[in-house]
Design a protein around this motif. Sequence first.
Motif, short mmCIF file in Angstrom:
data_model
loop_
_atom_site.label_atom_id
_atom_site.label_comp_id
_atom_site.label_asym_id
_atom_site.label_seq_id
_atom_site.Cartn_x
_atom_site.Cartn_y
_atom_site.Cartn_z
N ALA A 169 0.84 -1.20 0.00
CA ALA A 169 0.00 0.00 0.00
C ALA A 169 0.87 1.25 0.00
O ALA A 169 0.62 2.20 -0.76
CB ALA A 169 -0.93 0.00 1.21
N ASN A 170 1.90 1.25 0.81
CA ASN A 170 2.80 2.40 0.89
C ASN A 170 3.55 2.62 -0.42
O ASN A 170 3.66 3.75 -0.90
CB ASN A 170 3.79 2.21 2.05
N GLN A 171 4.03 1.54 -1.02
CA GLN A 171 4.75 1.65 -2.30
C GLN A 171 3.84 2.18 -3.40
O GLN A 171 4.24 3.05 -4.18
CB GLN A 171 5.31 0.29 -2.70
N VAL A 172 2.63 1.65 -3.46
CA VAL A 172 1.66 2.10 -4.48
C VAL A 172 1.34 3.57 -4.28
O VAL A 172 1.35 4.35 -5.24
CB VAL A 172 0.37 1.24 -4.43
N LEU A 173 1.07 3.95 -3.04
CA LEU A 173 0.71 5.35 -2.77
C LEU A 173 1.84 6.30 -3.17
O LEU A 173 1.59 7.32 -3.82
CB LEU A 173 0.37 5.53 -1.29
N LYS A 174 3.06 5.95 -2.83
CA LYS A 174 4.20 6.82 -3.15
C LYS A 174 4.41 6.99 -4.65
O LYS A 174 4.51 8.10 -5.16
CB LYS A 174 5.48 6.27 -2.52
N SER A 175 4.49 5.86 -5.35
CA SER A 175 4.80 5.95 -6.78
C SER A 175 3.64 6.54 -7.57
O SER A 175 3.84 7.37 -8.47
CB SER A 175 5.22 4.60 -7.35
N ALA A 176 2.42 6.13 -7.24
CA ALA A 176 1.27 6.58 -8.03
C ALA A 176 0.99 8.06 -7.85
O ALA A 176 0.68 8.77 -8.82
CB ALA A 176 0.03 5.76 -7.66
N THR A 177 1.09 8.55 -6.62
CA THR A 177 0.82 9.98 -6.42
C THR A 177 2.00 10.85 -6.87
O THR A 177 1.82 12.03 -7.17
CB THR A 177 0.45 10.29 -4.95
N ALA A 178 3.19 10.26 -6.96
CA ALA A 178 4.34 11.00 -7.47
C ALA A 178 4.17 11.35 -8.95
O ALA A 178 4.74 12.35 -9.42
CB ALA A 178 5.62 10.20 -7.26
N ILE A 179 3.39 10.57 -9.66
CA ILE A 179 3.13 10.87 -11.08
C ILE A 179 2.52 12.26 -11.19
O ILE A 179 3.04 13.13 -11.89
CB ILE A 179 2.20 9.81 -11.71
N GLY A 180 1.41 12.47 -10.48
CA GLY A 180 0.74 13.76 -10.53
C GLY A 180 1.57 14.89 -9.95
O GLY A 180 1.55 16.01 -10.45
N ALA A 181 2.32 14.59 -8.89
CA ALA A 181 3.16 15.62 -8.27
C ALA A 181 4.20 16.13 -9.27
O ALA A 181 4.44 17.35 -9.38
CB ALA A 181 3.83 15.07 -7.02
N ASN A 182 4.80 15.22 -10.01
CA ASN A 182 5.80 15.63 -11.00
C ASN A 182 5.16 16.34 -12.20
O ASN A 182 5.75 17.26 -12.76
CB ASN A 182 6.64 14.43 -11.44
N ILE A 183 3.98 15.92 -12.56
CA ILE A 183 3.25 16.62 -13.63
C ILE A 183 2.95 18.06 -13.20
O ILE A 183 3.11 19.00 -13.98
CB ILE A 183 1.98 15.85 -14.02
N MET A 184 2.54 18.23 -11.95
CA MET A 184 2.28 19.57 -11.43
C MET A 184 3.56 20.40 -11.39
O MET A 184 3.55 21.58 -11.73
CB MET A 184 1.64 19.52 -10.05
N GLU A 185 4.67 19.80 -10.96
CA GLU A 185 5.95 20.52 -10.96
C GLU A 185 6.30 20.99 -12.36
O GLU A 185 6.83 22.09 -12.54
CB GLU A 185 7.07 19.62 -10.44
#
Length: 118
Positions: A36-52
């Motif tokens: 769960a932790n791994q999925v949450l980190k990698s999946a939400t990092a997609i959007g975070a980097n898109i926003m950056e």
Amino acid sequence: MQKFMQNPLVKHAVEFSLMVIKYVELLEANRKFVIANQVLKSATAIGANIMEAQSAESKADFIHKLKIADKEAYETMYWFYLCEQSEQYCFDRSLSVKLDEVMRLLNAIILSAKRNNN
């Protein structure tokens, strides 16, 4: 944030992140904390980097941030595959479908930005 939600890539990334949050809550309810932790980190990092990337300093920086988002998407694909293949994990195929949508948009934008960068 409303302004950014008009961008199809941002919109899909946010929708995907919200789907992932629900999925992670389900995993945690089933005591699957590590994945769960791994999925949450990698999946939400997609959007975070898109926003950056939306406030990139240059075209090269824009492409670089989107490439990081792409790498996070591939990592997320890996975790989803493990969940899907494991008998001990529940998995909703719509997560993979939405991830594929995000990845297709992401790759199209990266290719276009690279072509226009030369």
